[in-house]
Design a protein around this motif. Structure first.
Motif, short mmCIF file in Angstrom:
data_model
loop_
_atom_site.label_atom_id
_atom_site.label_comp_id
_atom_site.label_asym_id
_atom_site.label_seq_id
_atom_site.Cartn_x
_atom_site.Cartn_y
_atom_site.Cartn_z
N ALA A 77 0.63 -1.46 -0.19
CA ALA A 77 -0.06 -0.02 -0.05
C ALA A 77 0.91 1.07 0.12
CB ALA A 77 -0.59 -0.18 1.14
N ARG A 78 2.13 1.62 0.25
CA ARG A 78 2.68 2.00 -0.01
C ARG A 78 3.34 2.77 -1.01
NH1 ARG A 78 4.32 3.32 6.11
NH2 ARG A 78 5.71 5.00 5.20
N GLY A 79 3.23 1.27 -1.45
CA GLY A 79 4.10 1.73 -3.10
C GLY A 79 5.42 1.04 -3.42
N ASN A 80 5.54 0.05 -2.65
CA ASN A 80 6.81 -0.32 -2.44
C ASN A 80 7.16 -1.86 -3.00
OD1 ASN A 80 7.60 1.86 -0.44
ND2 ASN A 80 7.53 1.19 1.01
N ILE A 112 20.85 -18.23 6.33
CA ILE A 112 20.72 -17.72 6.91
C ILE A 112 20.69 -15.97 7.36
CG2 ILE A 112 20.58 -17.13 9.61
CD1 ILE A 112 21.98 -20.22 9.28
N SER A 113 21.88 -15.72 6.48
CA SER A 113 22.16 -13.62 6.48
C SER A 113 21.96 -13.59 5.03
CB SER A 113 23.71 -13.66 6.00
OG SER A 113 24.27 -15.08 4.95
N SER A 114 21.28 -14.14 4.26
CA SER A 114 20.14 -13.89 3.21
C SER A 114 18.82 -13.75 4.30
CB SER A 114 20.24 -14.72 2.07
OG SER A 114 21.22 -15.42 1.91
N ALA A 115 18.31 -14.13 4.39
CA ALA A 115 16.82 -13.35 5.39
C ALA A 115 17.30 -12.37 6.21
CB ALA A 115 17.13 -15.26 6.75
N GLY A 116 18.88 -12.63 6.96
CA GLY A 116 18.79 -11.35 7.67
C GLY A 116 18.85 -10.23 7.17
N ALA A 117 19.25 -10.07 5.74
CA ALA A 117 19.14 -9.02 5.00
C ALA A 117 17.65 -8.62 4.81
CB ALA A 117 20.15 -8.98 3.60
N LEU A 118 16.89 -9.60 4.40
CA LEU A 118 15.42 -9.63 3.85
C LEU A 118 14.76 -9.04 5.53
CD1 LEU A 118 12.79 -9.64 2.27
CD2 LEU A 118 12.83 -11.59 3.50
N VAL A 119 14.94 -9.29 6.24
CA VAL A 119 14.49 -8.16 7.53
C VAL A 119 14.88 -7.09 7.57
CG1 VAL A 119 14.69 -8.74 10.31
CG2 VAL A 119 15.01 -10.84 9.41
N ALA A 120 15.90 -6.77 7.31
CA ALA A 120 17.00 -5.23 7.41
C ALA A 120 15.88 -4.22 6.03
CB ALA A 120 18.39 -4.87 6.83
N ALA A 121 15.27 -5.40 5.35
CA ALA A 121 14.62 -4.89 3.96
C ALA A 121 13.30 -4.62 3.94
CB ALA A 121 15.21 -6.02 2.72
N LEU A 122 12.55 -5.49 4.86
CA LEU A 122 11.43 -4.42 5.45
C LEU A 122 11.27 -3.85 5.79
CD1 LEU A 122 10.09 -8.51 6.09
CD2 LEU A 122 9.52 -7.24 3.74
N ARG A 123 12.10 -3.26 6.67
CA ARG A 123 12.37 -2.13 7.89
C ARG A 123 12.23 -1.20 7.23
NH1 ARG A 123 16.60 -4.31 11.94
NH2 ARG A 123 15.90 -6.47 13.15
N VAL A 124 13.36 -0.94 6.05
CA VAL A 124 13.37 -0.29 4.94
C VAL A 124 12.01 -0.11 4.62
CG1 VAL A 124 14.18 0.58 3.04
CG2 VAL A 124 15.98 -0.48 4.90
N ALA A 125 11.14 -1.42 4.25
CA ALA A 125 10.09 -1.03 3.60
C ALA A 125 8.76 -0.28 4.68
CB ALA A 125 9.45 -2.80 3.01
N GLU A 126 8.79 -0.60 5.58
CA GLU A 126 7.75 0.35 6.73
C GLU A 126 7.86 1.36 6.58
OE1 GLU A 126 8.88 -2.64 9.75
OE2 GLU A 126 7.61 -4.40 8.90
N ARG A 127 8.83 2.37 6.02
CA ARG A 127 9.44 3.39 6.83
C ARG A 127 9.15 4.31 5.04
NH1 ARG A 127 14.02 1.17 9.73
NH2 ARG A 127 15.15 1.62 7.90
N ALA A 128 9.30 3.63 3.73
CA ALA A 128 9.62 4.28 2.43
C ALA A 128 8.27 4.53 2.22
CB ALA A 128 10.97 3.72 1.82
N ASN A 129 8.15 5.20 1.08
CA ASN A 129 7.33 5.05 -0.16
C ASN A 129 7.49 5.32 -1.44
OD1 ASN A 129 4.92 5.78 2.21
ND2 ASN A 129 5.82 7.45 2.40
N ASN A 130 6.58 4.04 -2.34
CA ASN A 130 7.38 4.29 -3.88
C ASN A 130 9.06 4.09 -3.72
OD1 ASN A 130 4.76 5.52 -4.30
ND2 ASN A 130 5.74 7.31 -4.07
N ALA A 131 9.23 2.66 -3.09
CA ALA A 131 10.30 2.48 -3.11
C ALA A 131 11.03 1.33 -3.86
CB ALA A 131 10.97 2.23 -1.69
N THR A 132 11.98 1.30 -4.29
CA THR A 132 12.27 -0.17 -5.35
C THR A 132 13.53 -0.27 -3.96
OG1 THR A 132 11.59 0.20 -7.50
CG2 THR A 132 13.04 -1.04 -6.96
#
Length: 301
Positions: A29-32, A262-282
């Motif tokens: 919904a944030r356009g991410n 496991i480190s790949s999944a850790g990077a995804l956790v970080a990416a999702l945090r970014v996605a929760e804050r950003a708008n219209n992000a790739t």
């Protein structure tokens, strides 16, 4: 004679895929959009294939090594496997030094490529101990240390290949790049290239939370900080707990069909945090290796 490809020619050009379920409706919904760069598709199974190939070829071009020589490297697994593969193709002897608390699959993969493996006691310092031993072996004349932690060819691999691939695959629309931080070659190289194309791109590093041990994600003591690492090139850091990374590794497989480490999944956790804050992000994150490298750890049970 027709020119055929070798296994070296299959390094890189890995897929970039969109996550469909894990981001959820709120992020959409944030356009991410959250995209995974599948580096486990490299021939030896990780993003480190790029750096290993670059370091060996670079040393050859400078006349530092020649086929038949012995190469030495301290590794937590993926770089060692990649180096063993490239060494096998190009005719080198490979000695790898690894802490004894890392997965059995990693050990078996290294020796399958013909590498000699030296296990060091994790209780005596883990990777720091392994790095010191590699340096001492080189001083003793037992081979050449490529040194992924200080070798600019590590970073160069991602400036020349991974970064341009991501830029092209997103048609230049990437706004955030997220990577686990180990040797830091990937985040330094990709970030350097992407920001040469668009200085506003944000580079985010995943680091372990206090007390967490996540293979492939490190926060080094000052004395062992990789020389290729420049902290000013990372805009933000996300601290990831071991539990968060392991839970997300299972979710990636079950919900997205991406069997990752496991480190790949850790990077995804970080990416999702970014996605929760950003708008219209790739947002692009690195899936640095495959999950089958971690089966003996029990994380997927």
């Amino acid at each position: 004679m027709k020119k055929y490809s070798t296994i070296e020619d299959t390094i890189g050009s890995t897929p970039l895929v969109r996550l469909q379920r894990i981001p959820g409706s709120a992020i959409e919904a944030r356009g991410n959009v959250v995209l995974a760069k599948l580096e486990g598709n490299n021939p030896a199974g990780s993003v480190k294939d790029r750096a290993a190939h670059s370091m060996i070829r670079g040393a050859e071009e400078r006349g530092e090594i020649k086929p038949g020589d012995t190469l030495i490297e301290a590794t937590s697994g993926n770089t060692g496997i990649a180096l063993a593969m490239v060494a096998a193709v190009r005719g080198y002897k490979m000695t790898l030094i690894m802490p004894d608390n890392l997965s059995l699959e990693r050990r078996a993969s290294m020796t399958a490529y013909g590498a000699k493996l030296i296990l060091t006691p994790a209780k005596e310092g883990g990777m720091e101990y392994a790095r010191d031993l590699a340096t001492q072996m080189q001083k003793d004349g037992k081979g050449k240390v490529l040194d992924q932690f200080a070798n600019p060819d590590n970073t160069r691999a991602h400036i020349e290949t991974t970064g341009p691939e991501i830029w092209q695959q997103t048609d230049g629309e990437i706004t955030h790049f997220v990577s686990a931080m180990g040797t830091t070659g990937t985040i330094m190289g990709v970030g350097t290239y992407l920001r040469s194309r668009n200085p506003s791109i944000q580079v985010v590093g995943a680091q372990p939370a206090e007390g967490s041990q996540i293979p492939g994600i490190r926060k080094w003591p000052e004395a062992y900080q990789p020389k290729i690492y420049h902290p000013e090139n990372v805009d933000a850091f996300e601290l990831i707990s071991q539990t968060q990374a392991e839970d997300m590794a299972r979710r990636l497989a079950i919900e997205e069909g991406i069997f990752a480490g496991i480190s790949s999944a850790g990077a995804l956790v970080a990416a999702l945090r970014v996605a929760e804050r950003a708008n219209n992000a790739t947002i692009v994150f690195i899936v640095c290796d495959r999950g089958d490298r971690y089966m003996s750890t029990g994380v997927f049970n």
